[in-house]
Write a protein that holds these residues in place. Structure first.
Motif, PDB file in Angstrom:
ATOM      1  N   VAL A   1       7.117  51.054  56.693  1.00 39.59           N
ATOM      2  CA  VAL A   1       5.684  51.284  56.881  1.00 39.59           C
ATOM      3  C   VAL A   1       5.033  50.057  57.525  1.00 39.59           C
ATOM      4  O   VAL A   1       4.203  50.183  58.442  1.00 39.59           O
ATOM      5  CB  VAL A   1       4.990  51.624  55.547  1.00 39.59           C
ATOM      6  CG1 VAL A   1       3.475  51.667  55.728  1.00 39.59           C
ATOM      7  CG2 VAL A   1       5.504  52.958  55.012  1.00 39.59           C
TER       8      VAL A   1
ATOM      9  N   THR B   1       7.752  58.698  51.575  1.00 39.47           N
ATOM     10  CA  THR B   1       7.455  59.196  50.227  1.00 39.47           C
ATOM     11  C   THR B   1       8.402  60.339  49.881  1.00 39.47           C
ATOM     12  O   THR B   1       8.919  60.418  48.749  1.00 39.47           O
ATOM     13  CB  THR B   1       5.996  59.679  50.129  1.00 39.47           C
ATOM     14  OG1 THR B   1       5.115  58.568  50.356  1.00 39.47           O
ATOM     15  CG2 THR B   1       5.715  60.274  48.754  1.00 39.47           C
TER      16      THR B   1
ATOM     17  N   THR C   1       4.300  58.009  58.745  1.00 38.66           N
ATOM     18  CA  THR C   1       5.478  57.285  58.259  1.00 38.66           C
ATOM     19  C   THR C   1       5.451  57.187  56.748  1.00 38.66           C
ATOM     20  O   THR C   1       6.484  57.360  56.084  1.00 38.66           O
ATOM     21  CB  THR C   1       5.526  55.869  58.875  1.00 38.66           C
ATOM     22  OG1 THR C   1       5.608  55.968  60.298  1.00 38.66           O
ATOM     23  CG2 THR C   1       6.725  55.097  58.358  1.00 38.66           C
ATOM     24  N   GLN C   2       4.272  56.919  56.197  1.00 43.27           N
ATOM     25  CA  GLN C   2       4.127  56.826  54.746  1.00 43.27           C
ATOM     26  C   GLN C   2       4.495  58.152  54.070  1.00 43.27           C
ATOM     27  O   GLN C   2       5.175  58.173  53.037  1.00 43.27           O
ATOM     28  CB  GLN C   2       2.691  56.440  54.379  1.00 43.27           C
ATOM     29  CG  GLN C   2       2.450  56.246  52.887  1.00 43.27           C
ATOM     30  CD  GLN C   2       3.241  55.084  52.317  1.00 43.27           C
ATOM     31  OE1 GLN C   2       2.994  53.933  52.641  1.00 43.27           O
ATOM     32  NE2 GLN C   2       4.212  55.396  51.457  1.00 43.27           N
ATOM     33  N   LYS C   3       4.075  59.264  54.673  1.00 48.27           N
ATOM     34  CA  LYS C   3       4.389  60.578  54.113  1.00 48.27           C
ATOM     35  C   LYS C   3       5.899  60.839  54.138  1.00 48.27           C
ATOM     36  O   LYS C   3       6.463  61.379  53.192  1.00 48.27           O
ATOM     37  CB  LYS C   3       3.649  61.668  54.893  1.00 48.27           C
ATOM     38  CG  LYS C   3       2.140  61.666  54.698  1.00 48.27           C
ATOM     39  CD  LYS C   3       1.486  62.757  55.524  1.00 48.27           C
ATOM     40  CE  LYS C   3      -0.027  62.759  55.331  1.00 48.27           C
ATOM     41  NZ  LYS C   3      -0.692  63.809  56.165  1.00 48.27           N
TER      42      LYS C   3
ATOM     43  N   ASP D   1      11.263  51.399  52.120  1.00 50.52           N
ATOM     44  CA  ASP D   1      10.058  52.167  52.428  1.00 50.52           C
ATOM     45  C   ASP D   1       8.890  51.258  52.796  1.00 50.52           C
ATOM     46  O   ASP D   1       8.149  51.531  53.756  1.00 50.52           O
ATOM     47  CB  ASP D   1       9.685  53.081  51.259  1.00 50.52           C
ATOM     48  CG  ASP D   1       9.511  52.321  49.959  1.00 50.52           C
ATOM     49  OD1 ASP D   1      10.375  51.476  49.648  1.00 50.52           O
ATOM     50  OD2 ASP D   1       8.513  52.554  49.240  1.00 50.52           O
ATOM     51  N   LYS D   2       8.725  50.180  52.064  1.00 50.44           N
ATOM     52  CA  LYS D   2       7.621  49.250  52.348  1.00 50.44           C
ATOM     53  C   LYS D   2       7.817  48.552  53.696  1.00 50.44           C
ATOM     54  O   LYS D   2       6.865  48.343  54.449  1.00 50.44           O
ATOM     55  CB  LYS D   2       7.501  48.222  51.221  1.00 50.44           C
ATOM     56  CG  LYS D   2       7.041  48.802  49.892  1.00 50.44           C
ATOM     57  CD  LYS D   2       6.890  47.722  48.844  1.00 50.44           C
ATOM     58  CE  LYS D   2       6.261  48.256  47.566  1.00 50.44           C
ATOM     59  NZ  LYS D   2       7.042  49.336  46.950  1.00 50.44           N
TER      60      LYS D   2
ATOM     61  N   GLU E   1       3.240  49.971  61.178  1.00 47.41           N
ATOM     62  CA  GLU E   1       1.833  49.554  61.239  1.00 47.41           C
ATOM     63  C   GLU E   1       1.627  48.470  62.303  1.00 47.41           C
ATOM     64  O   GLU E   1       0.615  48.461  62.999  1.00 47.41           O
ATOM     65  CB  GLU E   1       1.371  49.049  59.878  1.00 47.41           C
ATOM     66  CG  GLU E   1      -0.105  48.659  59.839  1.00 47.41           C
ATOM     67  CD  GLU E   1      -0.552  48.217  58.469  1.00 47.41           C
ATOM     68  OE1 GLU E   1      -1.776  48.149  58.235  1.00 47.41           O
ATOM     69  OE2 GLU E   1       0.313  47.900  57.622  1.00 47.41           O
TER      70      GLU E   1
ATOM     71  N   LYS F   1       1.248  55.134  61.166  1.00 44.68           N
ATOM     72  CA  LYS F   1       1.451  54.601  59.814  1.00 44.68           C
ATOM     73  C   LYS F   1       1.334  55.685  58.745  1.00 44.68           C
ATOM     74  O   LYS F   1       2.189  55.791  57.848  1.00 44.68           O
ATOM     75  CB  LYS F   1       0.430  53.491  59.525  1.00 44.68           C
ATOM     76  CG  LYS F   1       0.550  52.940  58.101  1.00 44.68           C
ATOM     77  CD  LYS F   1      -0.558  51.943  57.766  1.00 44.68           C
ATOM     78  CE  LYS F   1      -0.446  51.503  56.306  1.00 44.68           C
ATOM     79  NZ  LYS F   1      -1.545  50.569  55.940  1.00 44.68           N
ATOM     80  N   GLU F   2       0.276  56.517  58.830  1.00 42.06           N
ATOM     81  CA  GLU F   2       0.047  57.531  57.804  1.00 42.06           C
ATOM     82  C   GLU F   2       1.210  58.527  57.737  1.00 42.06           C
ATOM     83  O   GLU F   2       1.674  58.883  56.649  1.00 42.06           O
ATOM     84  CB  GLU F   2      -1.260  58.273  58.079  1.00 42.06           C
ATOM     85  CG  GLU F   2      -1.625  59.265  56.982  1.00 42.06           C
ATOM     86  CD  GLU F   2      -2.985  59.916  57.212  1.00 42.06           C
ATOM     87  OE1 GLU F   2      -3.271  60.926  56.539  1.00 42.06           O
ATOM     88  OE2 GLU F   2      -3.751  59.418  58.067  1.00 42.06           O
TER      89      GLU F   2
END
Length: 315
Positions: A175, A194, A189-191, A171-172, A179, A186-187
């Motif tokens: 992201v 998660t 992808t983070q969702k 996950d890291k 980015e 990015k936002e």
């Protein structure tokens, strides 16, 4: 042409022929697993000694035993296996299981999970352990294969080698990559990641992310994302070697350092000017990218020497 010259030429040619003979025996070897039969190549040094064996696990994607796929041919894993085998270290390298399914069973590829790769690697290790032919069994995982290998090696292998492996969970890394390439995504992808970490699939997202998060691959990502490389490598009670190249554009030096920190008993080597596929890069990004499709460019000698020394030093 006189007799002496002819005799000399025959002698010279015979010397070249001997010099070009391989220092190992090569055979194709298939190993059955619960999911599919693994196809690979075993190189055995031409010596009467009981040699150590290095099992080489390939990286992500439909990668074959040589480190190649349909989009690139660099022979990175092939060169590594041949170099080690010429140094009296047996090697077994194998195709990713996605390449081993028959046309009739091709739909099974969609059922593959990260755990499938781990079970397959364990089956390969067990196969060679049962033969009792080798002095030591060492697992060397490249890129994605690093995480596969470190998990499969637990309580099974005599040593583990991480080659350009990630030091952070998927996950890291996803992201971070988004980015760098498309910050505006990015936002979202983070969702998505998660939700994947919770074990949930995601139906709706920006079409620009379809190649990364298409519905078919999400179950695989869910099974992969649950593993943290730092936690897994810390479980190993065997000698560990961690190698990364300073010119790696896929696995950063920080990843190798994080793995090393998590496993204080490990040895860490950062090889100057080496990229993700073990080739020397003295120039820019363009040279780095071109090397991925250069099947004749050799791997760095310093790289294979580090592995050879580590393997032969195992007690």
């Amino acid at each position: 042409m006189n007799y002496k010259i002819i005799t000399f030429l025959i002698f010279f040619i015979s010397i070249l022929t001997v010099a070009q003979e391989k220092e190992y025996t090569e055979i194709e070897l298939s190993i059955p697993t619960n999911s599919v039969t693994i196809n690979g190549t075993l190189l055995t040094p031409n010596s009467s000694e009981k040699n150590p064996l290095v099992i080489i696990i390939p990286g992500s994607g439909p990668t074959d035993r040589d480190g190649n796929n349909a989009m690139m041919k660099n022979n990175s894993l092939k060169f590594l296996a041949e170099t080690l085998s010429a140094k009296n270290i047996a090697t077994y390298r194998y195709d990713k299981s996605a390449l081993s399914y028959s046309k009739e069973a091709i739909e099974k590829i969609d059922t593959l999970t990260f755990n499938t790769f781990i079970y397959e690697a364990k089956s390969v290790i067990n196969y060679f352990k049962k033969t009792e032919k080798y002095s030591k069994i060492i697992v060397a995982g490249h890129s994605q294969g690093s995480l596969v290998g470190m998990i499969a090696s637990q309580n099974k292998a005599d040593g583990f080698i991480s080659l350009e492996g990630a030091g952070r969970s998927l996950d890291k890394i996803l992201v971070e990559q988004i980015e760098l390439q498309a910050p505006f995504l990015k936002e979202e992808t983070q969702k998505i990641v998660t939700e994947l970490k919770k074990g949930n699939t995601v139906d709706e997202f920006n079409p620009m992310l379809i190649s990364l998060f298409n519905k078919q691959i999400q179950p695989f990502l869910i099974s992969w994302i649950e593993y943290n490389p730092q936690e897994e490598i810390a479980k190993l009670a065997i000698p560990i070697l961690i190698i990364n190249g300073s010119k790696d554009i896929q696995a950063k030096v920080i990843d190798a350092e994080l793995l090393h920190k998590a496993a204080p008993n490990s040895k860490l080597f950062i090889i100057e000017n080496m990229n993700h596929i073990f080739k020397e890069i003295k120039g820019d990004l363009n040279e780095n990218m071109q090397s991925y499709n250069d099947s004749k460019l050799p791997i760095m000698q310093n790289f294979s020497d580090k592995i050879s020394t580590f393997v032969k030093d195992l007690k």
